[in-house]
Design a protein around this motif. Sequence first.
Motif, PDB file in Angstrom:
ATOM      1  N   GLY A  13       0.813  -1.209   0.000  1.00  0.00           N
ATOM      2  CA  GLY A  13       0.000   0.000   0.000  1.00  0.00           C
ATOM      3  C   GLY A  13       0.847   1.260   0.000  1.00  0.00           C
ATOM      4  N   SER A  14       0.189   2.399  -0.182  1.00  0.00           N
ATOM      5  CA  SER A  14       0.899   3.679  -0.202  1.00  0.00           C
ATOM      6  C   SER A  14       1.581   3.971   1.129  1.00  0.00           C
ATOM      7  CB  SER A  14      -0.066   4.819  -0.558  1.00  0.00           C
ATOM      8  OG  SER A  14      -1.124   4.876   0.394  1.00  0.00           O
ATOM      9  N   ASP A  15       1.060   3.350   2.207  1.00  0.00           N
ATOM     10  CA  ASP A  15       1.679   3.518   3.530  1.00  0.00           C
ATOM     11  C   ASP A  15       2.685   2.412   3.833  1.00  0.00           C
ATOM     12  OD1 ASP A  15      -0.030   1.379   3.792  1.00  0.00           O
ATOM     13  OD2 ASP A  15      -0.982   2.098   5.638  1.00  0.00           O
ATOM     14  N   GLY A  16       2.929   1.535   2.848  1.00  0.00           N
ATOM     15  CA  GLY A  16       3.890   0.453   3.020  1.00  0.00           C
ATOM     16  C   GLY A  16       3.321  -0.840   3.545  1.00  0.00           C
ATOM     17  N   SER A  17       2.072  -0.851   3.953  1.00  0.00           N
ATOM     18  CA  SER A  17       1.503  -2.058   4.548  1.00  0.00           C
ATOM     19  C   SER A  17       1.245  -3.127   3.485  1.00  0.00           C
ATOM     20  CB  SER A  17       0.201  -1.731   5.275  1.00  0.00           C
ATOM     21  OG  SER A  17      -0.742  -1.170   4.378  1.00  0.00           O
TER      22      SER A  17
END
Length: 456
Positions: free
Chosen positions: A191-195
């Motif tokens: 994801g864009s948050d790294g998740s």
Amino acid sequence: MGYGFLKAARARSVCVSAALTLSACGGTSSSATDTTQSSSANDAYAVGGTVTGLVTGTQITLLNNGTDALTVSANGTFSFPTKIAADGAYAATIDTQPTGQTCTVSNGSGTIGAVNVTGITIACTRLAFAYVVNQSTGNGVSQYTIGSDGSLSPMATPSVDTDGAAAIAITPSGKYAYVSSGQSILPFTIGSDGSLSPMNPASIAIGDIVRGIAIAPSGQYAYVADETSGSVLQYTIGTNGALSPMSPASVPAGNTPFSVTADPTGNYVYVINGSGDTVSEYAVDRSSGALSLVGTAATDHAPTSMGIDPSGKYAYVATQSGVIDQYLIGSGGALSPMTPATVAAGPDSIGLVVDPSGQYVYVADNNQGSVWQYTVSGNGALTSMSPASVGGGAGLDSSSVAMDPSGQYVYGVNEGPATISQYALGSAGALSSLSTPTVSTGNVPSLMATTYAATQ
């Protein structure tokens, strides 16, 4: 610049194009800027500055005084569409951050004098993430963001359960990750948050024990060590990250293959065979990604991991024999020992990484719990730094080593206390601990991978 032109400029929307591509709400374009202009109090002046660090193909939207919008799509100078009269206030802010990056404003506000404003600075940096595979059930992959100072911070969801994990590989785009777990390959989107989020299907059943994974530099192919069958599984990677077996679906390797490395040129793949003390060498068909066996190279006893310099000329193999094997990579991908063929290392070298510049090599030693550090000479041979190693301590049981994408920080994975040691590179490549020297991770950590956030 005449008064008539400035008067006309106030009557219409103006898009300014300077040393980079800018877009706003439409209108005509003019060049950015006479920084020495001085005129009457009725004149208006440009407000702008410089953008640095913006990744090619991305864009950032800026605002002046909350309304005057400007979209910047390249590094260089910029100027807002609307000029401001003398003694007027200006305040530059960021309306929309570029994908996968964080930008900050310096010298962004003030009062207009009798000259154009050119000193606003927009500095952009890339977001980066780190992942640690843990062999225990319940916290298979630990997830971190990498701060601007190299420190790791657990994500809001600190781990994803993979029922134990052996290895992880990430596509160069930063969009997809693949984890080997027991007899399965687990694909994830990032994801864009790294998740990490499981793809559908969330698991690809193999039926054999799978170990190391490597992704081709193009991001189009994946290769997986099949320990049970003594082979390398080969896949194409779809535009959505899905894996599809090639034909043939596998190629033979040696005894107990468990570590796979793709060279930076995309021409070759290498597989470490743990039980045979060899490296299998493969050429890559650039049109299909399929592997063909070139030959095998002998290693010292118990090889564990391999690294290749960015030029694709030199290869290094960590062994549990107290040495690092050094090789030249021939035009057909065959490995030939350097002179000297080895360099001294810790007694139980188990992880190796080459920095992105090709100047330094770092090796984790399981026995000492330390990270050994080397410089790379002009002919590719390694020379120990002084001191030869950093960190270390009883019970650390270091299992691997990794670098952040920028090549400024090094991380040692410590299996014993379930921690990650954090280091910064000095000017000559020597490591020093960060102010927070370690962070916690999951139980029985083994390997670590880092990536920049996706920008497309």
